[in-house]
Enzyme design. Structure first.
Site, short mmCIF file in Angstrom:
data_model
loop_
_atom_site.label_atom_id
_atom_site.label_comp_id
_atom_site.label_asym_id
_atom_site.label_seq_id
_atom_site.Cartn_x
_atom_site.Cartn_y
_atom_site.Cartn_z
CE LYS A 18 4.64 2.31 12.70
NZ LYS A 18 3.76 1.46 11.84
CB SER B 49 3.14 -1.51 13.79
OG SER B 49 3.04 -0.91 12.52
CB SER C 132 0.34 -0.97 10.97
OG SER C 132 0.80 -2.24 11.33
#
Length: 463
Positions: A80, A155, A179
């Site tokens: 990420k 997210s 997330s």
């Protein structure tokens, strides 16, 4: 051998270790898959093909020398964009951080590399990693490969979309309020939020908010099989002194009876019928696998825990967060902060932490009786994309549905999303929760649920 990108991480690593496939071949296949499908979904927002091939060459050289390449030998993995990877900007979805290029790796990246993984690319997230939708002003929108009309989650939306579309075999994500678990749910894969302290994380590229006992943000894996989550967890949880909250807890805890609590409507969530049906079906799968499943009317407090987690997450330093969001100008980030202002004030840190201790005791007592809790990930099927920005009622609807995700990190507990199937082409799944550092129990129950259904597989992005 064709379509190496379709294989599980476990199967690919075995082929590479046995020299039936080279790490370079696996990396080349992964890069080709990225080139073929990423333009449709924008899951990976930065990668360097030459560096990917160089990592793979290192794995092949180690194998040629007779060295153990590690459990993830040559497996392409994405990370990420909110963690440090040397030579890349740690943007966290922000124009303001486009020049925050990391000089060193986060412990998460280092531990994946030590296990033999090849870091394929960096995945998208919403600005500040605030939302269950993935769009920002620097990298653009990520689309769900299952259905572009629904959110890929957030997210870690880029992570979920990438692994669902066969861009990498495992994806790294972070989770403070769902997330990891929600992108896995929305994209039809599996995702594990480990216990607070299980996986070391640290960013040197930016002055960071403390990732510790206050806000309970953790890194974890997403994958298409539970077995791959298990391998990834072991790799990612290695010691690193840079994270003072890392805990040397064993990956396997004491044996417990296979006894699961199943709750269809936790703490007044009132899920839609399709969500309740998925949880009930998962309970039947557990029973067929030899588990005792007891339906309970409700759980220890979830709604209060979710409200207090929101205070810790957004209330601590709220004005500074709002000022930065206003400078960034991201509509989604501003909607998140402004929409929660009445929830986070008044904010009393001492009272919040005291109450957390009480709620955590209640949950730990619950897990003295049950190995795992089976319940919804969300009160709804994956949302239409950008629903939280439609109007005030839609914003409130989104936050209500996500209570089971927001609450669990408040107690520092592990949570696992298991994808269980599709409603039309919309994914659905369930959440498993257990006591602290008992990811092994979540994974054991997850494997039983997975085995009772149709395995998740990489897909071509839908139109």
């Amino acid at each position: 051998m064709q379509d190496l990108w379709r294989l599980s991480a476990a199967d690919l690593a075995a082929l590479i270790k046995s020299k039936k496939v080279s790490a370079r071949e696996a990396a080349t296949a992964a890069l080709a898959r990225l080139d073929a499908v990423n333009p449709k979904i924008n899951a990976v927002i930065d990668h360097q093909p030459a560096e990917v091939l160089a990592q793979a060459a290192g794995i092949d050289a180690a194998i040629a020398r007779g060295e153990d390449p590690g459990s993830l030998a040559g497996v392409p993995v994405t990370v990420k964009v909110n963690i440090d990877q040397a030579g890349f900007a740690t943007t966290n979805g922000l124009k303001l951080q486009r020049d925050a290029v990391a000089a060193t790796n986060s412990p998460v990246v280092d531990n994946l590399r030590k296990a033999g993984a090849v870091i394929l690319g960096r995945t998208n997230c919403p600005a500040f990693s605030y939302r269950w939708f993935t769009t920002n002003l620097i990298h653009g929108d990520t689309r769900n490969p299952r259905d572009p009309g629904i959110t890929p989650g957030g997210s870690s939306g880029g992570a979920g979309a990438a692994v669902a579309a066969g861009i990498g075999h495992i994806a790294h994500g972070t989770d403070i309020a769902g997330s990891i678990r929600y992108p896995a749910y929305a994209c039809g894969v599996h995702g594990l939020r480990p216990t607070m302290g299980r996986i070391a994380a640290f960013n040197a590229a930016l002055p960071e908010r403390p990732i510790g006992p206050q806000i309970s943000a953790v890194s974890g894996p997403l994958a298409r099989t539970i077995g791959d989550l298990r391998i990834a967890l072991a790799a990612m949880s290695a010691k690193d002194f840079r994270d003072p909250w890392w805990v040397p807890a064993p990956l396997e805890g004491p044996a417990m009876p296979k006894r699961a609590a199943m709750c269809l409507n936790p703490d007044g969530l009132d899920p839609v019928a399709e969500v309740k049906a998925a949880v009930a079906d998962a309970g039947k799968r557990l029973e067929r696998a030899g588990w005792i499943v007891e339906e309970i009317a409700t759980t220890p407090p979830l709604r209060e825990a979710a409200d207090l987690q929101t205070k810790l997450w957004l209330g601590d330093g709220y004005e500074a967060q709002l000022e930065m969001a206003e400078r960034e100008g991201d509509p989604g980030a501003l909607a998140c902060l402004r929409g929660n202002k009445t929830k986070v004030f008044p904010f009393d840190l001492s009272k919040t932490l005291t109450r957390r201790a009480t709620l955590t005791r209640q949950w730990l007592e619950f897990f003295e009786t049950y190995a795992v809790l089976l319940m919804p990930v969300s009160g709804e099927l994956p949302f239409p994309d950008q629903l939280d920005r439609k109007d005030d009622a839609s914003f409130a609807r989104v936050w209500h549905a996500q209570v089971p995700q927001i609450a669990i990190p408040f107690m520092g507990l592990p949570g696992l999303t298991v994808s269980t199937g599709l409603v039309g082409r919309i994914p659905v799944g369930v959440q498993l929760v257990s006591g602290r550092y008992r990811e092994d129990l979540c994974l054991a129950a997850g494997e039983a649920i997975e085995a009772g259904g149709t395995p998740s597989a990489a897909i071509d992005p839908a139109s």
